[in-house]
Scaffold this motif. Sequence first.
Motif, PDB file in Angstrom:
ATOM      1  N   ASP A   7       0.802  -1.231   0.000  1.00 10.88           N
ATOM      2  CA  ASP A   7       0.000   0.000   0.000  1.00 10.88           C
ATOM      3  C   ASP A   7       0.830   1.275   0.000  1.00 10.88           C
ATOM      4  OD1 ASP A   7      -2.412  -1.323  -0.113  1.00 10.88           O
ATOM      5  OD2 ASP A   7      -2.649  -1.412   2.063  1.00 10.88           O
ATOM      6  N   PRO A  24       1.677   4.671  -1.183  1.00  8.60           N
ATOM      7  CA  PRO A  24       0.784   5.575  -1.921  1.00  8.60           C
ATOM      8  C   PRO A  24       1.483   6.299  -3.077  1.00  8.60           C
ATOM      9  CG  PRO A  24       1.495   6.613   0.114  1.00  8.60           C
ATOM     10  CD  PRO A  24       2.106   5.232   0.113  1.00  8.60           C
ATOM     11  N   CYS A  39       1.610   8.844  -6.204  1.00 15.67           N
ATOM     12  CA  CYS A  39       0.932  10.097  -6.539  1.00 15.67           C
ATOM     13  C   CYS A  39      -0.042   9.908  -7.699  1.00 15.67           C
ATOM     14  CB  CYS A  39       1.945  11.168  -6.899  1.00 15.67           C
ATOM     15  SG  CYS A  39       3.031  11.652  -5.526  1.00 15.67           S
ATOM     16  N   ARG A  54      -0.541   1.726  -3.727  1.00 14.63           N
ATOM     17  CA  ARG A  54      -1.911   2.208  -3.588  1.00 14.63           C
ATOM     18  C   ARG A  54      -2.022   3.499  -4.381  1.00 14.63           C
ATOM     19  NH1 ARG A  54      -3.842   5.951  -0.142  1.00 14.63           N
ATOM     20  NH2 ARG A  54      -1.997   5.814   1.205  1.00 14.63           N
ATOM     21  N   SER A 107      -2.964   7.014  -4.766  1.00 17.40           N
ATOM     22  CA  SER A 107      -3.272   8.129  -3.871  1.00 17.40           C
ATOM     23  C   SER A 107      -4.014   9.224  -4.636  1.00 17.40           C
ATOM     24  CB  SER A 107      -1.984   8.704  -3.279  1.00 17.40           C
ATOM     25  OG  SER A 107      -2.242   9.900  -2.566  1.00 17.40           O
ATOM     26  N   GLU A 167      -3.575  12.238  -3.879  1.00 22.53           N
ATOM     27  CA  GLU A 167      -2.704  13.397  -3.697  1.00 22.53           C
ATOM     28  C   GLU A 167      -1.804  13.615  -4.911  1.00 22.53           C
ATOM     29  OE1 GLU A 167      -3.162  15.296  -1.243  1.00 22.53           O
ATOM     30  OE2 GLU A 167      -4.278  14.027   0.164  1.00 22.53           O
ATOM     31  N   ARG A 171       2.489  14.171   0.454  1.00 22.15           N
ATOM     32  CA  ARG A 171       1.606  13.124   0.995  1.00 22.15           C
ATOM     33  C   ARG A 171       1.492  11.912   0.070  1.00 22.15           C
ATOM     34  NH1 ARG A 171      -0.980  17.996   2.346  1.00 22.15           N
ATOM     35  NH2 ARG A 171      -2.224  17.916   0.447  1.00 22.15           N
ATOM     36  N   CYS A 172       2.355  11.842  -0.941  1.00 24.54           N
ATOM     37  CA  CYS A 172       2.355  10.688  -1.836  1.00 24.54           C
ATOM     38  C   CYS A 172       3.758  10.486  -2.388  1.00 24.54           C
ATOM     39  CB  CYS A 172       1.345  10.867  -2.976  1.00 24.54           C
ATOM     40  SG  CYS A 172       1.676  12.293  -4.057  1.00 24.54           S
TER      41      CYS A 172
END
Length: 250
Positions: free
Chosen positions: A130, A132, A134, A197, A199, A201, A207-208
Amino acid sequence: MGWWWRLLLGLWAVPPMCTGRELLHVCMNTKPHKQEPGPEAELYGECIPWKDSACCTASTSWDAHLDVSLLYNFSLVHCGLMTPACQRHFLQAICFYQCSPNLGPWIQQVGGGGLGEGVDPRRQAERVLDAPLCLEDCEHWWADCRTSQTCKSNWLGDWVWSRGKPRCPERAPCRPFPHHFPTPADLCERIWSGSFRASPELRGSGRCLQKWFEPARGNPNAEVARRFASPAHSWVLSRLAFPLLLPLLS
């Protein structure tokens, strides 16, 4: 106190397996990976961005670019040649998985060999789960592979070996990527059994993760790993999950 309360309190009381510091600047515990990250001046091709701090060796970066990968026992040309743009995305994803020292928050222990095969029996097998990616990474990957073909939606295992090459299973015809991956998220999340995963974002958000980056601009994934490894991030996630448990606790 009900059993759901006891379960919830017990889960919150269990200390994390690693501290934030241990989740940062680390390599997976698998045979192809180095024991700890360090400079690798001779990395090849799409693996070059990690030359300042890599979990892969120059030899591993070369193997990652072979049509029949010695790392994962699969062939990028199992359904014929990919478009150059599509192939580049896969090479970037392989280099990202093998070379990045910023995957600590998503490393999980597994019983098998993770993404690759032939794990050193002296070391506990691990994989990434998982991580993340972008939004743009998944969208561009999917768009650039629309005209290429594959016969499987999960490239982890179940290949048939013939004449020294992994081939499609019986009754698994080659079809365009959108047949197996209707959306960009499907491609990111299914291709290696949940290693990545999709994301929502964007790149630059912190955050990714980016599966590739311009070396001259530095590695943006270090900041992302710090954010996800922080105790504050874990606290927020637990509070977000708490309302989902309320119907069970009542």
